[in-house]
Design a protein around this motif. Structure first.
Motif, PDB file in Angstrom:
ATOM      1  N   ALA A  50      45.726  22.374  37.669  1.00  0.00           N
ATOM      2  CA  ALA A  50      47.270  23.420  38.153  1.00  0.00           C
ATOM      3  C   ALA A  50      46.906  24.631  37.454  1.00  0.00           C
ATOM      4  CB  ALA A  50      47.613  21.869  37.177  1.00  0.00           C
ATOM      5  N   ALA A  51      47.712  25.327  38.295  1.00  0.00           N
ATOM      6  CA  ALA A  51      46.932  27.218  37.955  1.00  0.00           C
ATOM      7  C   ALA A  51      48.634  27.299  38.193  1.00  0.00           C
ATOM      8  CB  ALA A  51      46.641  27.390  38.802  1.00  0.00           C
ATOM      9  N   VAL A  52      49.635  28.055  37.234  1.00  0.00           N
ATOM     10  CA  VAL A  52      51.111  28.426  37.559  1.00  0.00           C
ATOM     11  C   VAL A  52      51.517  30.344  37.726  1.00  0.00           C
ATOM     12  CG1 VAL A  52      52.838  29.226  36.348  1.00  0.00           C
ATOM     13  CG2 VAL A  52      51.998  26.187  37.006  1.00  0.00           C
ATOM     14  N   TYR A  53      51.512  30.713  38.653  1.00  0.00           N
ATOM     15  CA  TYR A  53      50.492  32.283  39.020  1.00  0.00           C
ATOM     16  C   TYR A  53      53.254  32.560  38.829  1.00  0.00           C
ATOM     17  CZ  TYR A  53      46.362  31.959  40.232  1.00  0.00           C
ATOM     18  OH  TYR A  53      45.073  31.441  40.473  1.00  0.00           O
ATOM     19  N   GLY A  54      53.247  33.355  37.320  1.00  0.00           N
ATOM     20  CA  GLY A  54      54.383  34.136  37.950  1.00  0.00           C
ATOM     21  C   GLY A  54      55.011  33.815  36.369  1.00  0.00           C
ATOM     22  N   PRO A  55      56.971  34.012  35.673  1.00  0.00           N
ATOM     23  CA  PRO A  55      57.483  34.595  37.348  1.00  0.00           C
ATOM     24  C   PRO A  55      57.043  36.167  37.646  1.00  0.00           C
ATOM     25  CG  PRO A  55      58.362  34.372  34.993  1.00  0.00           C
ATOM     26  CD  PRO A  55      57.276  34.121  34.992  1.00  0.00           C
ATOM     27  N   HIS A  56      56.631  36.503  39.326  1.00  0.00           N
ATOM     28  CA  HIS A  56      56.610  37.930  39.739  1.00  0.00           C
ATOM     29  C   HIS A  56      57.041  38.255  40.876  1.00  0.00           C
ATOM     30  CE1 HIS A  56      54.863  35.363  42.608  1.00  0.00           C
ATOM     31  NE2 HIS A  56      54.204  35.068  42.241  1.00  0.00           N
ATOM     32  N   ASP A  57      57.303  39.622  41.229  1.00  0.00           N
ATOM     33  CA  ASP A  57      58.372  39.952  42.331  1.00  0.00           C
ATOM     34  C   ASP A  57      57.848  38.555  43.729  1.00  0.00           C
ATOM     35  OD1 ASP A  57      59.096  42.165  41.305  1.00  0.00           O
ATOM     36  OD2 ASP A  57      57.898  43.396  41.793  1.00  0.00           O
ATOM     37  N   ILE A  58      59.384  38.487  44.322  1.00  0.00           N
ATOM     38  CA  ILE A  58      58.965  37.592  45.358  1.00  0.00           C
ATOM     39  C   ILE A  58      57.617  38.304  46.634  1.00  0.00           C
ATOM     40  CG2 ILE A  58      60.298  37.632  47.395  1.00  0.00           C
ATOM     41  CD1 ILE A  58      61.351  35.863  45.432  1.00  0.00           C
ATOM     42  N   ARG A  59      56.978  36.940  46.997  1.00  0.00           N
ATOM     43  CA  ARG A  59      56.404  37.632  48.419  1.00  0.00           C
ATOM     44  C   ARG A  59      56.617  37.051  49.077  1.00  0.00           C
ATOM     45  NH1 ARG A  59      51.055  35.977  44.322  1.00  0.00           N
ATOM     46  NH2 ARG A  59      51.357  37.706  42.833  1.00  0.00           N
ATOM     47  N   GLY A  60      56.013  37.962  50.633  1.00  0.00           N
ATOM     48  CA  GLY A  60      56.564  37.613  51.944  1.00  0.00           C
ATOM     49  C   GLY A  60      58.032  37.932  51.954  1.00  0.00           C
ATOM     50  N   ALA A  61      58.855  37.693  52.812  1.00  0.00           N
ATOM     51  CA  ALA A  61      59.438  37.908  53.647  1.00  0.00           C
ATOM     52  C   ALA A  61      60.806  37.595  51.750  1.00  0.00           C
ATOM     53  CB  ALA A  61      60.566  36.485  54.351  1.00  0.00           C
ATOM     54  N   ARG A  62      61.686  38.630  51.746  1.00  0.00           N
ATOM     55  CA  ARG A  62      63.017  39.416  50.636  1.00  0.00           C
ATOM     56  C   ARG A  62      64.226  38.212  51.125  1.00  0.00           C
ATOM     57  NH1 ARG A  62      60.256  42.184  46.782  1.00  0.00           N
ATOM     58  NH2 ARG A  62      62.495  42.093  46.166  1.00  0.00           N
ATOM     59  N   SER A  63      64.220  37.272  51.753  1.00  0.00           N
ATOM     60  CA  SER A  63      65.330  36.692  52.328  1.00  0.00           C
ATOM     61  C   SER A  63      65.363  36.058  51.667  1.00  0.00           C
ATOM     62  CB  SER A  63      65.685  36.370  53.287  1.00  0.00           C
ATOM     63  OG  SER A  63      63.768  35.851  54.260  1.00  0.00           O
ATOM     64  N   LYS A  64      64.453  35.052  51.011  1.00  0.00           N
ATOM     65  CA  LYS A  64      64.129  34.160  50.247  1.00  0.00           C
ATOM     66  C   LYS A  64      64.239  34.409  49.135  1.00  0.00           C
ATOM     67  CE  LYS A  64      59.352  33.906  49.388  1.00  0.00           C
ATOM     68  NZ  LYS A  64      57.376  32.951  49.414  1.00  0.00           N
ATOM     69  N   ALA A  65      64.616  35.479  48.420  1.00  0.00           N
ATOM     70  CA  ALA A  65      65.085  35.992  47.147  1.00  0.00           C
ATOM     71  C   ALA A  65      66.197  35.533  46.999  1.00  0.00           C
ATOM     72  CB  ALA A  65      65.024  37.438  46.731  1.00  0.00           C
TER      73      ALA A  65
END
Length: 243
Positions: A50-65
């Motif tokens: 298992a690998a975890v990345y973040g917390p980081h800025d939203i990637r892709g569509a900003r609407s899912k933030a």
């Protein structure tokens, strides 16, 4: 092999365990240098990364933030060589999507997402070798990777499977018991301190009188797995303090 033959006359399972015994479990941290957190779990012959990345800025569509919490993104996969069947496994098959959805639900409720608004946390889990109870092993590995990443979590989420053979409940089901056994399988992901069940999935038909017995077995198995996970966390923390 009939389901009842999964237990010998002496009450032993096909791998030599008693019905209430969990397979040997080992855990390690820091498998990937590129990720913010990672863990490797062996549960019997089931092996998961298992690998975890973040917390980081939203990637892709900003609407899912989300303005009030972090977005949890999960991805589950099985390596082509993880089973004896050497075939290509698409990431979009039904079971993979189901486990991905369950993992996301578990960690949306376990991680303190309200501390990281307008951000995203990615959790990637891959089964390197499959010998039953893949989902529970993935939950346990992902939990350790989240902890290794330093992401606040409500409790050490632990998961375990259980099933029925005749009048006996079996804990931590292996591949043969999953595929050959006639009884239903159940997997529970648990917050141990509050005993809150974050996820409960089952396959096969289960008589109402057996539900509580299988649930109790799975929750007892969760507590045993929890002790191994806590010991691994403590050992890793001591190693960090020595550095």
């Amino acid at each position: 092999m009939a389901g009842i033959e999964l237990l010998s006359d002496e009450g032993l399972r096909c791998d030599g365990r008693r019905p209430n015994e969990v397979r040997k479990m080992s855990c390690s941290f820091g498998v990937f240098d590129q990720s913010d957190g990672s863990a490797y779990v062996e549960l019997g012959n089931t092996r998961v990364l298992a690998a975890v990345y973040g917390p980081h800025d939203i990637r892709g569509a900003r609407s899912k933030a989300r303005h009030d919490r972090a977005v949890i993104n999960c991805q589950y996969s099985m390596a082509t060589f993880s089973t004896s069947e050497r075939k290509h496994r698409q990431r979009g098959d039904y079971r993979s999507l189901e486990i991905t959805s369950n993992l996301r639900e578990v960690f949306e409720n376990a991680i303190l997402t309200e501390l990281f608004p307008h951000s995203q946390i990615d959790i990637f889990v891959e089964v390197l070798q499959s010998d039953g109870s893949n989902y529970s092993a993935c939950v346990n590995a992902a939990t350790l990777a989240v902890i290794h990443a330093g992401i606040p979590i409500k409790d050490v989420v632990c998961a375990c499977s259980a099933s029925m053979v005749g009048d006996h409940s079996l804990v931590d089901i292996n591949y043969m018991e999953e595929s050959v056994g006639s009884g239903p399988n159940m997997t529970i992901a648990l917050l141990p301190k509050s005993k809150q069940i974050l996820s409960m999935e089952s396959s096969g038909r289960m008589h109402s009188t057996a539900v509580s017995q299988v649930m109790d077995s799975a929750m007892t198995g969760c507590q045993e797995i929890l002790q191994v996970m806590k010991a691994s966390i403590l050992s890793h923390t001591k190693e960090l303090n020595k550095q």
